[in-house]
Design an enzyme around this catalytic site. Structure first.
Site, PDB file in Angstrom:
ATOM      1  N   LYS A  33     -42.423 -37.606   2.752  1.00  0.00           N
ATOM      2  CA  LYS A  33     -43.728 -37.085   3.437  1.00  0.00           C
ATOM      3  C   LYS A  33     -44.282 -35.987   2.637  1.00  0.00           C
ATOM      4  CE  LYS A  33     -42.678 -36.293   7.850  1.00  0.00           C
ATOM      5  NZ  LYS A  33     -41.854 -35.409   8.647  1.00  0.00           N
ATOM      6  N   ARG A 103     -42.269 -29.320   8.882  1.00  0.00           N
ATOM      7  CA  ARG A 103     -41.728 -30.519   8.833  1.00  0.00           C
ATOM      8  C   ARG A 103     -40.757 -30.949   7.800  1.00  0.00           C
ATOM      9  NH1 ARG A 103     -47.576 -33.661   8.235  1.00  0.00           N
ATOM     10  NH2 ARG A 103     -46.354 -35.333   9.343  1.00  0.00           N
ATOM     11  N   GLY A 112     -32.966 -38.239  12.395  1.00  0.00           N
ATOM     12  CA  GLY A 112     -31.593 -37.413  12.177  1.00  0.00           C
ATOM     13  C   GLY A 112     -31.797 -36.129  11.576  1.00  0.00           C
ATOM     14  N   MET A 114     -34.165 -32.631  10.960  1.00  0.00           N
ATOM     15  CA  MET A 114     -34.695 -31.837  11.877  1.00  0.00           C
ATOM     16  C   MET A 114     -36.145 -32.204  12.383  1.00  0.00           C
ATOM     17  SD  MET A 114     -35.603 -27.670  11.812  1.00  0.00           S
ATOM     18  CE  MET A 114     -37.418 -28.301  11.592  1.00  0.00           C
ATOM     19  N   ARG A 347     -46.479 -43.683   4.631  1.00  0.00           N
ATOM     20  CA  ARG A 347     -45.435 -44.047   4.120  1.00  0.00           C
ATOM     21  C   ARG A 347     -45.537 -45.499   4.397  1.00  0.00           C
ATOM     22  NH1 ARG A 347     -41.558 -41.608   8.649  1.00  0.00           N
ATOM     23  NH2 ARG A 347     -42.646 -42.508  10.568  1.00  0.00           N
ATOM     24  N   HIS A 470     -39.476 -44.184  19.094  1.00  0.00           N
ATOM     25  CA  HIS A 470     -38.195 -44.234  18.404  1.00  0.00           C
ATOM     26  C   HIS A 470     -37.196 -45.355  18.344  1.00  0.00           C
ATOM     27  CE1 HIS A 470     -33.957 -42.701  17.629  1.00  0.00           C
ATOM     28  NE2 HIS A 470     -34.473 -42.137  16.761  1.00  0.00           N
ATOM     29  N   ARG A 634     -13.681 -82.615  -3.600  1.00  0.00           N
ATOM     30  CA  ARG A 634     -12.275 -82.215  -4.181  1.00  0.00           C
ATOM     31  C   ARG A 634     -11.304 -82.931  -3.516  1.00  0.00           C
ATOM     32  NH1 ARG A 634     -10.283 -76.595  -1.311  1.00  0.00           N
ATOM     33  NH2 ARG A 634     -10.190 -77.979   0.389  1.00  0.00           N
ATOM     34  N   SER A 787     -14.572 -74.598 -11.043  1.00  0.00           N
ATOM     35  CA  SER A 787     -15.232 -73.958  -9.560  1.00  0.00           C
ATOM     36  C   SER A 787     -14.263 -73.093  -9.025  1.00  0.00           C
ATOM     37  CB  SER A 787     -15.343 -75.134  -8.664  1.00  0.00           C
ATOM     38  OG  SER A 787     -15.725 -74.538  -7.494  1.00  0.00           O
ATOM     39  N   THR A 790     -12.704 -68.854  -4.722  1.00  0.00           N
ATOM     40  CA  THR A 790     -12.106 -67.342  -4.766  1.00  0.00           C
ATOM     41  C   THR A 790     -11.423 -67.127  -3.490  1.00  0.00           C
ATOM     42  OG1 THR A 790     -14.530 -67.004  -3.943  1.00  0.00           O
ATOM     43  CG2 THR A 790     -14.079 -66.416  -6.181  1.00  0.00           C
ATOM     44  N   CYS A 855     -16.924 -71.845  -5.306  1.00  0.00           N
ATOM     45  CA  CYS A 855     -16.988 -72.457  -3.731  1.00  0.00           C
ATOM     46  C   CYS A 855     -16.274 -71.671  -2.615  1.00  0.00           C
ATOM     47  CB  CYS A 855     -16.612 -73.893  -4.022  1.00  0.00           C
ATOM     48  SG  CYS A 855     -14.888 -74.148  -4.242  1.00  0.00           S
ATOM     49  N   TYR A 875     -24.006 -72.090 -10.908  1.00  0.00           N
ATOM     50  CA  TYR A 875     -24.238 -72.048  -9.534  1.00  0.00           C
ATOM     51  C   TYR A 875     -23.275 -71.436  -8.726  1.00  0.00           C
ATOM     52  CZ  TYR A 875     -20.526 -75.413  -8.622  1.00  0.00           C
ATOM     53  OH  TYR A 875     -19.166 -76.077  -8.903  1.00  0.00           O
TER      54      TYR A 875
END
Ligand code: ADP
Ligand code: MG
Ligand code: MG
Length: 907
Positions: A33, A103, A112, A114, A347, A470, A634, A787, A790, A855, A875
């Site tokens: 601000k 402010r 949140g 003041m 802003r 708000h 696969r 591949s 994970t 994958c 990829y």
């Protein structure tokens, strides 16, 4: 420290910039601000004079146990003297008083912190003399009571109700409905009442000394940085806790000086749709938060054109300059005092996902920002939101016809939300978090201390307030569907129910909130997924993203229709087709079971011969859908028992037959039961599956490879460009590949000879066992691609069984900080990621052309995608629905990690 400069006048921004360098640092020191006010002042925009006490002062104050750092207060007083000079007024001087607002303002705007205190500098003496000077005692005492009230609640922490109740009582006694009916004498009386409230609650008088007011307000702003609301918000928004807040002291201008005065809030583009059109509200004869608070019904900003043409023209001029200056949509606050326009804040405005995309594309097309910037302006989460469900239009039509529209309000934040209603933030949060309910939070209006409930809710409904209230602002930022200002809804917080048009909905009952249209429905409405093809701006943005990324995005798809969807969402290949799904179809499962039960290789082959045409057709469909793109298939992965009937159920049947003495079919069932028991493993996840199964029983994968290559050959003959890649799962040692791969390649070449066509193909493996990652250099001797699976790689690296971990202890692990995040959602970069990095490096040493992908489910997670970019993947492959998100994430990863990039993280 005494010579540190803690305070800067709004007109000293050049000096700040010289000291701290780039604009981001200016914002860090002055807060968003303060930096905006200073920047506008420099640009010649009318901003009431004032100054900023820096975030560094706040941090020093908090670090020293709530003591102003040496020299700060003296500098604040000196800045006040300068402000007096600029305004020609004097702080605390009854003859010509300077009034100011206090402010808060941190680097990132955050509810949140003041709340602002207006009219500081008012006291009994200045009020009396101001009343004489302006000839408008009503305005003066309205302002004075506001100061006492705000000072009491905001600075001294007295609950709002302590002020609201006496005012309501007073109005009731007088028979007033509206604040506008209050006279000067009434406000004067209320001021006295409010002063008495402070005395009663705090044991001391409202400070008459303006400097005492200023000091206490400054301290309160500093202290609010560590208030619960602010801390909660920062945690939710991922903002650092050590930034501190600045304090802005700004000369008061008055929008409540009659009908040639007013105050408003506006966005330079529509924050809900992105449309290039001024969007906002204002109120005539009002001050400060009146517009945002939603107490009075606001006017649409365009009406100002006829009400105050000159001021409006100047306003349009200034805001368009501001947008050009900041290269972004601005959210501004202004006040008109007796016809004169003042800008009080600017802003970058918060916006919905849809607006973010539209604005980014528009601004790039307008030349306001680059395509790179446009791609960085939209978050992957926002793209996700855009592909999220909306209410099914048919159901909406039906509900409309049947009169099931319960209420209508302002469509403040788009999206469909279905949930059970709760009337306060704590309860909403509790029901969502502890009872896992879908929650709609319903309030007359929201305040910063409601944010935790809003974040936990699926949707928000308020009966008061407008598009800039708000509730609306917070909901838009976090992508929570929200309807505000549904004024026909009467909320009774005591009996915990709401009613509209005579229909009562109690706490805990279901409603559906459509933040896109502003409609509220009774009960639970069905939802549908929106179509990407219709989102023209998003398609443009994703096209730009593809031009900027290095990683390709592929998709996991088992069926031709998934592949088609993936392709229409922009996938450049299939990274994983799980073939076992194909075995489960009702027509095929009995054949699969025959195959498993057969004792001889010949018997198995016979059954498999029957499956072959099915599989061939499946693969043909995939190749067709992905014409020109690679398709990774696969080979069978799960253990065989998954294809068999449930052991316990079968046992029950056998026992029942024996008891009843039934013999017909009993022998078959007993045999089946025995075979299933033979297949039983105590830990199937680590048992006979993947390549192990293929070596144990090669006939299945031999059939699969034949089906793949026959399909590929047939499609090639039709003119389709096929790029089959055969993926062997769960490899742990290269010896496994050495055993199986040559047999399969022999089949592949044989099929191509039989069919008389040639096309490119690859054989490769999944890397999902740590040993495979560690010996990747060896594995790559055979594998032409890796591949990363994970999901399994994470399970095996941690030694967690995913289902058990997620059910039993992962939540606690994350809560206790033992793990930063659920590693099945976001890749564990230090552990699993390290294995990946090593595998890519070692693998490419052996085979520089090695193709690498991922994958696992991480393939659709933006953080994990960024990591894959860094590791050197070719990829990522993810679910078709996440392809658009992944495309954006891949581009952002490339932009962030380009040498000399200005997009490095800074939150
Ligand atoms: P927030 O961070 O909540 O936007 P602000 O400090 O911007 O808080 O102010 C709250 C309200 O008070 C806004 O409507 C703002 O325009 C108004 N306001 C703040 N300072 C002044 C001032 N000096 N004169 C008139 N109105 C002001
Ligand atoms: Mg505020
Ligand atoms: Mg503001």
């Amino acid at each position: 420290m005494a010579d540190t400069k803690w305070v800067y006048l709004f007109n000293e921004v050049d000096e700040v910039e010289k000291k701290v360098g780039k604009w981001d640092n200016v914002r860090a020191l002055l807060g968003g601000k303060g930096a905006g006010l200073a920047d506008m002042t420099r640009a010649g925009v009318p901003v009431p004079p004032g100054f900023t006490v820096t975030t560094a002062a706040c941090n020093a104050y908090l670090a020293e146990g709530n003591k102003f750092p040496a020299g700060m207060w003296e500098q604040e007083l000196a800045a006040m003297k300068e402000t007096e000079k600029l305004t020609g007024k004097k702080f605390g001087d009854p003859n010509n008083p300077l009034l100011v607002s206090c402010r808060s303002g941190a680097k990132f705007s955050m509810p949140g912190m003041m709340d602002t205190v207006l009219n500081i500098g008012m006291n009994d003496a200045t009020a009396e003399s101001l009343a004489k000077m302006t000839g408008d005692p009503r305005f003066v005492f309205d302002s004075y009571r506001r100061l006492v009230e705000m000072f009491g609640s905001v600075v001294l922490g007295i609950p709002d109700e302590a002020f609201e109740h006496p005012l309501a009582e007073y109005k009731a006694k007088k028979g007033y409905k509206l604040d506008t009916e209050m006279t000067a004498e009434d406000w004067k009386a209320i001021t006295e009442t409010f002063k008495a409230v402070i005395k009663r609650e705090k044991g001391f008088d409202f400070p008459q000394d303006p400097y005492e007011q200023l000091r206490l307000a400054t301290e309160a702003v500093f202290g609010s940085w560590n208030g619960k609301r602010a801390v909660d918000y920062r945690n939710a928004a991922g903002i650092a806790h050590d930034l501190g807040t600045a304090v802005n002291i700004c000369t008061m201008v008055f929008g409540n000086m009659g009908n040639n005065s007013g105050t408003g809030v506006a966005f330079t583009r529509d924050p809900a749709t992105g449309e290039k059109k001024m969007y906002g509200d204002y109120l005539i004869n009002a001050q400060g938060e009146d517009v945002v608070a939603g107490i009075r019904n606001t006017e649409k900003i365009e009406n100002l054109a006829s009400e105050m043409p000159a001021a409006y023209k100047e306003f349009l001029d200034i805001t368009s300059k501001l947008e050009n200056h900041y290269h972004d949509m601005q959210d501004v606050e202004f006040t008109i005092e007796r016809g004169k326009l003042w800008m009080l804040q600017t802003r970058s405005g918060k916006r919905t996902a849809k607006a973010a995309v539209t604005m980014a594309v528009d601004m790039a097309n307008e030349g306001l920002i680059s395509k790179e910037e446009a791609v960085m302006r939209v978050t992957p989460e926002q793209v996700d939101t855009l592909l999220h469900p909306q209410f099914d239009p048919k159901a909406v039509d039906a509900a409309k016809k049947e009169g099931r529209i319960y209420a209508k309000g302002v469509n403040a934040s788009p999206g469909a939300a279905v949930g059970q209603i709760y009337f306060d933030a704590d309860k909403a949060e509790e029901m969502a978090k502890e009872h896992k309910q879908a929650v709609i939070m319903v309030r007359p209006f929201t305040k910063p201390d409601d944010v935790h409930g809003m974040l936990a809710a699926k949707g928000i409904l308020t009966s008061e307030g407008g598009a800039t209230s708000h509730a609306a602002v917070v909901a838009r930022q976090f992508g929570v569907p929200c309807v505000v200002g549904a004024s026909m809804v009467k909320i009774d917080l005591e009996t915990r129910q709401m009613s509209a048009n005579g229909v009562v909905v109690k706490e805990g009952e279901w409603i559906s909130v459509d933040g896109t249209t502003g409609n509220v429905f009774l009960g639970q409405m069905p939802t549908t997924a929106p179509k990407l093809e219709e989102q023209v701006d998003l398609l443009t943005l994703l096209k730009w993203a593809d031009e900027l990324s290095r990683l390709q995005v592929w998709a996991n798809a088992d069926y031709p229709k998934d592949a088609q969807r993936a392709r229409s969402y922009g996938a450049k290949g299939i990274g994983l087709c799980r073939t076992e799904h194909m075995f489960f179809e009702p027509a095929r499962l009995p054949i699969v079971q025959d195959m498993i039960l057969s004792d001889t290789s010949a018997g198995r082959t016979e059954a498999l011969d029957k499956l072959l045409p099915f599989q061939r057709a499946d693969f043909a469909g995939l190749f067709n859908a992905m014409d020109g793109y690679p398709v990774i298939i696969r080979l069978i992965d799960p253990p065989l028992h998954e294809f068999m009937p449930d052991e316990e159920k079968l046992l029950e049947e056998v026992i029942e037959m024996r008891v009843k003495g039934e013999t017909k079919g009993l022998a078959e069932k007993e045999k089946l039961l025995a075979s299933i028991r033979g297949l039983h493993e105590s830990n199937p996840m680590l048992g006979l599956r993947g390549v192990r199964l293929s070596i144990y029983m090669p006939e299945i994968v031999e059939m699969q490879v034949r089906a793949i290559f026959e399909a590929a050959a047939d499609e090639t003959k039709k003119g389709i460009v096929v790029k089959p890649e055969v993926m062997i799962p769960l490899t742990g040692t290269v010896k496994e590949l050495e055993w199986i791969q040559p047999r399969l390649i022999r089949i592949a070449t044989q099929v191509m000879e039989e069919k008389g066509v040639q096309f490119d193909y690859k054989f490769g493996t999944m890397i999902e066992i740590p040993r495979a990652a560690i010996t990747a250099g060896e594995i790559a001797k055979l594998a032409e691609f890796f591949s990363f699976g994970t999901n399994d790689l994470t399970q095996m690296t941690f030694g967690y069984s995913r289902d058990d971990a997620e059910r039993n202890f992962l939540v606690k692990y994350v809560a206790e900080g033992i793990l930063p995040k659920n590693p099945f959602q976001t890749l564990d970069q230090e552990g699993v990621g390290r294995l990946m990095r090593m595998a890519v490096e070692e693998g490419r040493k052996t085979r520089p052309s090695l193709e690498v992908g991922i994958c696992g489910e991480h393939g659709g997670d933006p953080d994990s995608i960024e990591f894959c970019h860094l590791v050197g993947n070719n990829y990522v492959s993810c679910s078709p629905f996440r392809v658009p998100i992944a495309r954006l994430a891949a581009a952002q990863a490339a932009l962030k990690h380009k040498p000399g990039s200005s997009y490095a993280e800074d939150k």
